[in-house]
Design an enzyme around this catalytic site. Structure first.
Site, mmCIF file in Angstrom:
data_model
loop_
_atom_site.group_PDB
_atom_site.id
_atom_site.type_symbol
_atom_site.label_atom_id
_atom_site.label_comp_id
_atom_site.label_asym_id
_atom_site.label_seq_id
_atom_site.Cartn_x
_atom_site.Cartn_y
_atom_site.Cartn_z
ATOM 1 N N SER A 41 0.832 -1.200 0.000
ATOM 2 C CA SER A 41 0.000 0.000 0.000
ATOM 3 C C SER A 41 0.875 1.262 0.000
ATOM 4 O O SER A 41 1.705 1.436 -0.876
ATOM 5 C CB SER A 41 -0.974 -0.038 1.186
ATOM 6 O OG SER A 41 -1.995 0.927 1.042
ATOM 7 N N ASP A 68 0.158 -3.965 -4.157
ATOM 8 C CA ASP A 68 -0.978 -3.059 -4.357
ATOM 9 C C ASP A 68 -0.662 -1.643 -3.876
ATOM 10 O O ASP A 68 -1.260 -1.140 -2.908
ATOM 11 C CB ASP A 68 -2.234 -3.584 -3.660
ATOM 12 C CG ASP A 68 -3.506 -3.202 -4.400
ATOM 13 O OD1 ASP A 68 -3.455 -3.071 -5.631
ATOM 14 O OD2 ASP A 68 -4.553 -3.039 -3.748
ATOM 15 N N HIS A 143 -7.648 -5.421 -1.352
ATOM 16 C CA HIS A 143 -6.376 -4.700 -1.190
ATOM 17 C C HIS A 143 -5.357 -5.593 -0.475
ATOM 18 O O HIS A 143 -4.199 -5.694 -0.895
ATOM 19 C CB HIS A 143 -6.643 -3.432 -0.383
ATOM 20 C CG HIS A 143 -5.515 -2.449 -0.345
ATOM 21 N ND1 HIS A 143 -4.736 -2.137 -1.437
ATOM 22 C CD2 HIS A 143 -5.036 -1.683 0.689
ATOM 23 C CE1 HIS A 143 -3.833 -1.223 -1.095
ATOM 24 N NE2 HIS A 143 -3.989 -0.949 0.193
#
Length: 215
Positions: A41, A68, A143
């Site tokens: 992230s 991601d 996610h």
């Protein structure tokens, strides 16, 4: 309340500090040639900034893996120049897993290799569909899947196979043709580059082997 833009800038500053530390450790004898950085992230952009800092010293990190990478402020029609994202120039080789490109994660391909598991799906297989509160486990399921796929690749390195295509519609038309097949994880073929697609199971083990090359 601390804002996301503020936290993002501070995180990138932390990435630069980490880069300074890596350079110092390298100068002290650490073998940088064996180093791989992995970030999830916002952390993906942090290690990207680390890679830039190391490059400024005249060294380079061999591999950075982005799980991601965060989308807000880092992706879109006009990404802000203040928020430098993970890109292929941050290391000698950059591989990225895009598991939630429609929401929390970036959709734009910025790595040497960009993996798009189950790209045509609204959510990752096995994740719940519906309207959930932001940042709840249900909302973050797709996610978080990027991390789970990377962990799975450590245990079954041949199972998460992907094939190359210039775009998703072409990959669907190829219908499982094994074009420049490589895997997520340690056995990735660093001679390849571009966009890679695959399908996965809804639960562990996620990898489908050659069956994952089919839409």
């Amino acid at each position: 309340m601390i804002s996301y833009p503020y936290v993002s800038l501070k995180a990138l500053a932390m990435g630069r500090d980490f880069g300074v530390l890596i350079v110092k450790l390298s100068d002290a004898g650490m073998n940088i040639a064996t180093l791989q950085l992995i970030g999830f992230s916002l952390g993906a952009h942090v290690v990207g900034e680390t890679g830039r800092q190391v490059i400024e010293s005249g060294k380079i990190i061999p591999r950075i893996t982005g799980l991601d990478p965060a989308k807000p402020l880092f992706d879109g029609p006009i990404p802000s120049p203040l928020y430098k994202r993970l890109e292929r120039g941050c290391a000698d080789f950059v591989d990225i897993i895009h598991s939630n490109p429609k929401k929390y994660g970036m959709e734009t391909a910025t790595g040497t290799i960009d993996f798009y598991p189950n790209y045509g799906e609204t959510v990752q297989p096995g994740c719940p569909e519906g309207n959930f509160m932001p940042f709840t486990p249900e909302e973050l399921c797709s996610h978080d899947r990027s991390r789970e796929l990377m962990i799975q690749a450590l245990f079954t390195p041949y199972d998460l196979q992907a094939s190359a295509a210039p775009n998703y519609p072409t990959w669907v038309r190829n219908n499982g043709a094994p074009i420049n097949v490589t895997t997520i994880g340690d056995l990735i073929n660093k001679a390849f580059s571009g966009l890679y697609y695959l399908t996965t199971n809804a639960q562990v083990p996620y990898g489908k082997g050659p069956e994952g090359l089919k839409p």
